[in-house]
Design a protein around this motif. Sequence first.
Motif, mmCIF file in Angstrom:
data_model
loop_
_atom_site.group_PDB
_atom_site.id
_atom_site.type_symbol
_atom_site.label_atom_id
_atom_site.label_comp_id
_atom_site.label_asym_id
_atom_site.label_seq_id
_atom_site.Cartn_x
_atom_site.Cartn_y
_atom_site.Cartn_z
ATOM 1 N N GLU A 264 57.900 44.193 26.823
ATOM 2 C CA GLU A 264 58.750 45.085 26.054
ATOM 3 C C GLU A 264 58.689 44.703 24.577
ATOM 4 O O GLU A 264 58.358 43.579 24.240
ATOM 5 C CB GLU A 264 60.179 44.979 26.556
ATOM 6 C CG GLU A 264 60.620 43.527 26.652
ATOM 7 C CD GLU A 264 62.057 43.297 26.303
ATOM 8 O OE1 GLU A 264 62.574 44.020 25.451
ATOM 9 O OE2 GLU A 264 62.646 42.391 26.880
ATOM 10 N N THR A 265 58.997 45.653 23.738
ATOM 11 C CA THR A 265 59.050 45.380 22.308
ATOM 12 C C THR A 265 60.486 45.574 21.837
ATOM 13 O O THR A 265 61.296 46.180 22.530
ATOM 14 C CB THR A 265 58.128 46.338 21.530
ATOM 15 O OG1 THR A 265 58.507 47.679 21.842
ATOM 16 C CG2 THR A 265 56.670 46.118 21.899
ATOM 17 N N ALA A 266 60.781 45.052 20.686
ATOM 18 C CA ALA A 266 62.149 45.169 20.145
ATOM 19 C C ALA A 266 62.561 46.634 20.125
ATOM 20 O O ALA A 266 61.821 47.493 19.675
ATOM 21 C CB ALA A 266 62.212 44.572 18.740
ATOM 22 N N GLY A 267 63.746 46.910 20.629
ATOM 23 C CA GLY A 267 64.272 48.265 20.593
ATOM 24 C C GLY A 267 63.866 49.133 21.771
ATOM 25 O O GLY A 267 64.291 50.276 21.857
ATOM 26 N N TRP A 268 63.046 48.638 22.691
ATOM 27 C CA TRP A 268 62.593 49.479 23.811
ATOM 28 C C TRP A 268 63.749 49.901 24.699
ATOM 29 O O TRP A 268 63.710 50.925 25.335
ATOM 30 C CB TRP A 268 61.544 48.753 24.651
ATOM 31 C CG TRP A 268 62.107 47.712 25.562
ATOM 32 C CD1 TRP A 268 62.551 46.483 25.208
ATOM 33 C CD2 TRP A 268 62.301 47.799 26.976
ATOM 34 N NE1 TRP A 268 63.017 45.810 26.301
ATOM 35 C CE2 TRP A 268 62.867 46.586 27.407
ATOM 36 C CE3 TRP A 268 62.047 48.791 27.916
ATOM 37 C CZ2 TRP A 268 63.190 46.328 28.730
ATOM 38 C CZ3 TRP A 268 62.377 48.527 29.239
ATOM 39 C CH2 TRP A 268 62.928 47.311 29.641
ATOM 40 N N PHE A 269 64.829 49.114 24.697
ATOM 41 C CA PHE A 269 65.961 49.384 25.566
ATOM 42 C C PHE A 269 67.088 50.115 24.833
ATOM 43 O O PHE A 269 68.108 50.423 25.400
ATOM 44 C CB PHE A 269 66.472 48.057 26.142
ATOM 45 C CG PHE A 269 67.643 48.216 27.072
ATOM 46 C CD1 PHE A 269 67.520 48.902 28.254
ATOM 47 C CD2 PHE A 269 68.866 47.658 26.750
ATOM 48 C CE1 PHE A 269 68.609 49.053 29.113
ATOM 49 C CE2 PHE A 269 69.954 47.794 27.607
ATOM 50 C CZ PHE A 269 69.813 48.496 28.784
ATOM 51 N N THR A 270 66.879 50.431 23.594
ATOM 52 C CA THR A 270 67.915 51.071 22.800
ATOM 53 C C THR A 270 68.329 52.402 23.438
ATOM 54 O O THR A 270 67.488 53.235 23.751
ATOM 55 C CB THR A 270 67.438 51.321 21.366
ATOM 56 O OG1 THR A 270 67.005 50.073 20.832
ATOM 57 C CG2 THR A 270 68.525 51.900 20.503
ATOM 58 N N GLN A 271 69.608 52.582 23.609
ATOM 59 C CA GLN A 271 70.112 53.843 24.146
ATOM 60 C C GLN A 271 70.873 54.575 23.063
ATOM 61 O O GLN A 271 71.485 53.948 22.205
ATOM 62 C CB GLN A 271 71.033 53.577 25.341
ATOM 63 C CG GLN A 271 70.287 52.994 26.511
ATOM 64 C CD GLN A 271 71.118 53.067 27.783
ATOM 65 O OE1 GLN A 271 72.170 53.674 27.818
ATOM 66 N NE2 GLN A 271 70.626 52.455 28.832
ATOM 67 N N SER B 125 48.115 46.802 32.523
ATOM 68 C CA SER B 125 49.569 46.784 32.705
ATOM 69 C C SER B 125 50.199 47.817 31.795
ATOM 70 O O SER B 125 49.716 48.060 30.693
ATOM 71 C CB SER B 125 50.141 45.412 32.344
ATOM 72 O OG SER B 125 49.789 44.454 33.298
ATOM 73 N N LYS B 126 51.286 48.411 32.268
ATOM 74 C CA LYS B 126 52.079 49.294 31.416
ATOM 75 C C LYS B 126 53.295 48.510 30.925
ATOM 76 O O LYS B 126 53.783 47.615 31.619
ATOM 77 C CB LYS B 126 52.551 50.518 32.197
ATOM 78 C CG LYS B 126 51.424 51.456 32.559
ATOM 79 C CD LYS B 126 51.977 52.702 33.219
ATOM 80 C CE LYS B 126 50.860 53.691 33.510
ATOM 81 N NZ LYS B 126 51.376 54.917 34.129
ATOM 82 N N TRP C 180 61.157 41.151 29.149
ATOM 83 C CA TRP C 180 60.605 41.699 30.381
ATOM 84 C C TRP C 180 59.123 41.990 30.187
ATOM 85 O O TRP C 180 58.729 42.550 29.167
ATOM 86 C CB TRP C 180 61.324 42.996 30.758
ATOM 87 C CG TRP C 180 62.753 42.804 31.161
ATOM 88 C CD1 TRP C 180 63.845 42.880 30.345
ATOM 89 C CD2 TRP C 180 63.234 42.519 32.465
ATOM 90 N NE1 TRP C 180 64.987 42.660 31.072
ATOM 91 C CE2 TRP C 180 64.639 42.439 32.381
ATOM 92 C CE3 TRP C 180 62.627 42.323 33.707
ATOM 93 C CZ2 TRP C 180 65.452 42.172 33.487
ATOM 94 C CZ3 TRP C 180 63.424 42.070 34.804
ATOM 95 C CH2 TRP C 180 64.821 41.990 34.689
ATOM 96 N N CYS C 181 58.299 41.629 31.184
ATOM 97 C CA CYS C 181 56.856 41.870 31.107
ATOM 98 C C CYS C 181 56.320 42.392 32.437
ATOM 99 O O CYS C 181 56.834 42.046 33.498
ATOM 100 C CB CYS C 181 56.098 40.580 30.768
ATOM 101 S SG CYS C 181 56.523 39.847 29.182
#
Length: 140
Positions: free
Chosen positions: A132-139, A41-42, A108-109
């Motif tokens: 996902e890891t903490a901060g993966w969605f940080t923009q 999985s990615k 999310w996985c």
Amino acid sequence: MKTKFSIAALLILTAVGTIGTPASADATPSPALLAGCTAISKTPTYSQPKVWAEGTGRCSGVTQANIIVKLTRDGTVVRQTSPAICVPNGNCTEVSTSGNNQSGNQLWCSVTTIAFRFGNSAAQYVTDRKCETAGWFTQP
């Protein structure tokens, strides 16, 4: 000498059990890993407004294999692919699915599962999950 053999055999069996543990913490051990099957999985990716899950895999010595990739949000399946056929003794095509992002904080996985058979044997499964890891969605 008998004692040394018994201890060595126990260590080998223990190691084999460890190797056979799937990457997903909530899945049950599968002998599939010992046969040379791997699900990959990615980590989910975000491309507004969608979150994407991708996965692939590889098996050797199988007569039939199918791959399914699921996108989960907080442990619930949001979307999953239809089963895709893997080439026997080769790579599974990379497959992906997506779902709309929701406001708020979710986990999310990507969950990739390969179901396969050796000859007329019962289906075996191997699963991998990346979240996902903490901060993966940080923009910026």
